[in-house]
Design a protein around this motif. Structure first.
Motif, PDB file in Angstrom:
ATOM      1  N   ILE A  30       0.843  -1.202   0.000  1.00  9.88           N
ATOM      2  CA  ILE A  30       0.000   0.000   0.000  1.00  9.88           C
ATOM      3  C   ILE A  30       0.876   1.249   0.000  1.00  9.88           C
ATOM      4  N   ARG A  31       1.946   1.257   0.800  1.00 14.60           N
ATOM      5  CA  ARG A  31       2.852   2.401   0.838  1.00 14.60           C
ATOM      6  C   ARG A  31       3.482   2.647  -0.537  1.00 14.60           C
ATOM      7  N   GLU A  32       3.906   1.558  -1.197  1.00 13.62           N
ATOM      8  CA  GLU A  32       4.514   1.674  -2.521  1.00 13.62           C
ATOM      9  C   GLU A  32       3.517   2.228  -3.533  1.00 13.62           C
ATOM     10  N   LYS A  33       2.288   1.744  -3.483  1.00 12.15           N
ATOM     11  CA  LYS A  33       1.268   2.152  -4.455  1.00 12.15           C
ATOM     12  C   LYS A  33       0.754   3.560  -4.220  1.00 12.15           C
ATOM     13  N   THR A  34       0.939   4.091  -3.029  1.00 11.27           N
ATOM     14  CA  THR A  34       0.442   5.434  -2.727  1.00 11.27           C
ATOM     15  C   THR A  34       1.573   6.451  -2.601  1.00 11.27           C
ATOM     16  N   ALA A  35       2.790   6.041  -2.902  1.00  6.66           N
ATOM     17  CA  ALA A  35       3.945   6.938  -2.792  1.00  6.66           C
ATOM     18  C   ALA A  35       3.830   8.076  -3.800  1.00  6.66           C
ATOM     19  N   THR A  36       4.299   9.236  -3.405  1.00  4.15           N
ATOM     20  CA  THR A  36       4.278  10.394  -4.301  1.00  4.15           C
ATOM     21  C   THR A  36       5.665  10.730  -4.826  1.00  4.15           C
ATOM     22  N   ASN A  37       6.658   9.935  -4.483  1.00  2.26           N
ATOM     23  CA  ASN A  37       8.026  10.118  -4.971  1.00  2.26           C
ATOM     24  C   ASN A  37       8.422   8.919  -5.809  1.00  2.26           C
ATOM     25  N   TRP A  38       9.371   9.134  -6.709  1.00  2.00           N
ATOM     26  CA  TRP A  38       9.897   8.030  -7.499  1.00  2.00           C
ATOM     27  C   TRP A  38      10.683   7.089  -6.589  1.00  2.00           C
ATOM     28  N   PRO A  39      10.603   5.779  -6.830  1.00  5.59           N
ATOM     29  CA  PRO A  39      11.436   4.838  -6.066  1.00  5.59           C
ATOM     30  C   PRO A  39      12.913   5.160  -6.295  1.00  5.59           C
ATOM     31  N   GLU A  40      13.745   4.903  -5.309  1.00  9.09           N
ATOM     32  CA  GLU A  40      15.172   5.205  -5.393  1.00  9.09           C
ATOM     33  C   GLU A  40      15.825   4.536  -6.600  1.00  9.09           C
ATOM     34  N   ALA A  41      15.382   3.328  -6.949  1.00  9.51           N
ATOM     35  CA  ALA A  41      15.956   2.632  -8.107  1.00  9.51           C
ATOM     36  C   ALA A  41      15.726   3.422  -9.392  1.00  9.51           C
ATOM     37  N   VAL A  42      14.596   4.092  -9.501  1.00  9.48           N
ATOM     38  CA  VAL A  42      14.304   4.911 -10.679  1.00  9.48           C
ATOM     39  C   VAL A  42      15.136   6.187 -10.648  1.00  9.48           C
ATOM     40  N   VAL A  43      15.234   6.816  -9.490  1.00 11.70           N
ATOM     41  CA  VAL A  43      16.035   8.036  -9.349  1.00 11.70           C
ATOM     42  C   VAL A  43      17.480   7.769  -9.779  1.00 11.70           C
ATOM     43  N   GLN A  44      18.013   6.611  -9.432  1.00 15.30           N
ATOM     44  CA  GLN A  44      19.390   6.267  -9.766  1.00 15.30           C
ATOM     45  C   GLN A  44      19.614   6.101 -11.272  1.00 15.30           C
ATOM     46  N   LEU A  45      18.538   5.929 -12.039  1.00 13.32           N
ATOM     47  CA  LEU A  45      18.663   5.773 -13.488  1.00 13.32           C
ATOM     48  C   LEU A  45      18.906   7.097 -14.213  1.00 13.32           C
ATOM     49  N   ALA A  46      18.715   8.211 -13.541  1.00 17.32           N
ATOM     50  CA  ALA A  46      18.910   9.518 -14.173  1.00 17.32           C
ATOM     51  C   ALA A  46      20.308   9.608 -14.770  1.00 17.32           C
ATOM     52  N   GLY A  47      20.366   9.896 -16.063  1.00 14.07           N
ATOM     53  CA  GLY A  47      21.650  10.020 -16.755  1.00 14.07           C
ATOM     54  C   GLY A  47      22.252   8.704 -17.202  1.00 14.07           C
ATOM     55  N   ALA A  48      21.544   7.605 -17.008  1.00 16.67           N
ATOM     56  CA  ALA A  48      22.093   6.286 -17.342  1.00 16.67           C
ATOM     57  C   ALA A  48      22.229   6.067 -18.846  1.00 16.67           C
ATOM     58  N   TRP A  49      21.385   6.732 -19.655  1.00 18.10           N
ATOM     59  CA  TRP A  49      21.435   6.560 -21.105  1.00 18.10           C
ATOM     60  C   TRP A  49      22.181   7.742 -21.709  1.00 18.10           C
ATOM     61  N   LYS A  50      23.467   7.563 -21.955  1.00 17.21           N
ATOM     62  CA  LYS A  50      24.318   8.645 -22.463  1.00 17.21           C
ATOM     63  C   LYS A  50      23.932   9.062 -23.877  1.00 17.21           C
ATOM     64  N   ASP A  51      23.369   8.155 -24.689  1.00 15.51           N
ATOM     65  CA  ASP A  51      23.025   8.493 -26.065  1.00 15.51           C
ATOM     66  C   ASP A  51      21.583   8.979 -26.225  1.00 15.51           C
ATOM     67  N   LEU A  52      20.870   9.153 -25.137  1.00 12.63           N
ATOM     68  CA  LEU A  52      19.496   9.642 -25.189  1.00 12.63           C
ATOM     69  C   LEU A  52      19.512  11.124 -25.549  1.00 12.63           C
ATOM     70  N   PRO A  53      18.759  11.525 -26.583  1.00  5.82           N
ATOM     71  CA  PRO A  53      18.774  12.937 -26.964  1.00  5.82           C
ATOM     72  C   PRO A  53      18.140  13.813 -25.889  1.00  5.82           C
ATOM     73  N   THR A  54      18.587  15.052 -25.832  1.00  5.76           N
ATOM     74  CA  THR A  54      18.018  15.998 -24.870  1.00  5.76           C
ATOM     75  C   THR A  54      16.652  16.449 -25.356  1.00  5.76           C
ATOM     76  N   ALA A  55      15.892  17.068 -24.472  1.00  8.17           N
ATOM     77  CA  ALA A  55      14.581  17.594 -24.855  1.00  8.17           C
ATOM     78  C   ALA A  55      14.729  18.609 -25.986  1.00  8.17           C
ATOM     79  N   GLU A  56      15.766  19.432 -25.926  1.00  8.93           N
ATOM     80  CA  GLU A  56      15.998  20.431 -26.972  1.00  8.93           C
ATOM     81  C   GLU A  56      16.257  19.766 -28.324  1.00  8.93           C
ATOM     82  N   GLU A  57      17.038  18.683 -28.314  1.00 12.28           N
ATOM     83  CA  GLU A  57      17.317  17.965 -29.563  1.00 12.28           C
ATOM     84  C   GLU A  57      16.057  17.341 -30.139  1.00 12.28           C
ATOM     85  N   ILE A  58      15.208  16.820 -29.294  1.00  7.47           N
ATOM     86  CA  ILE A  58      13.964  16.201 -29.754  1.00  7.47           C
ATOM     87  C   ILE A  58      13.038  17.254 -30.354  1.00  7.47           C
TER      88      ILE A  58
END
Length: 76
Positions: free
Chosen positions: A35-63
């Motif tokens: 229930i805590r997981e399903k009602t959380a308002t923050n991203w799980p830590e595992a997702v937060v750690q993925l930030a910047g993981a895809w070096k070849d992902l285009p930026t919003a400006e490039e898209i």
């Protein structure tokens, strides 16, 4: 601490009991965590750690570079 009574079908109960057993926690503790997981308002830590993981992902400006210009926004 509140108490809740729920009614679940046999298949769901079997799945729950299997997960509870694997977790080594009580049913109440396991259900509370779900229930805590399903009602959380923050991203799980595992997702937060993925930030910047895809070096070849285009930026919003490039898209957006070939999308043209946005319409003007209304003033408030």
């Amino acid at each position: 601490m509140g108490q809740v009574t729920i009614y679940i079908d046999d298949d769901t109960e079997k799945k729950m009991l299997s997960m509870v057993e694997k977790s080594g926690k009580s049913k109440s503790k396991w259900i509370s965590e779900v229930i805590r997981e399903k009602t959380a308002t923050n991203w799980p830590e595992a997702v937060v750690q993925l930030a910047g993981a895809w070096k070849d992902l285009p930026t919003a400006e490039e898209i957006r570079k070939d999308m043209g210009q946005d319409s003007s926004r209304e003033s408030v």
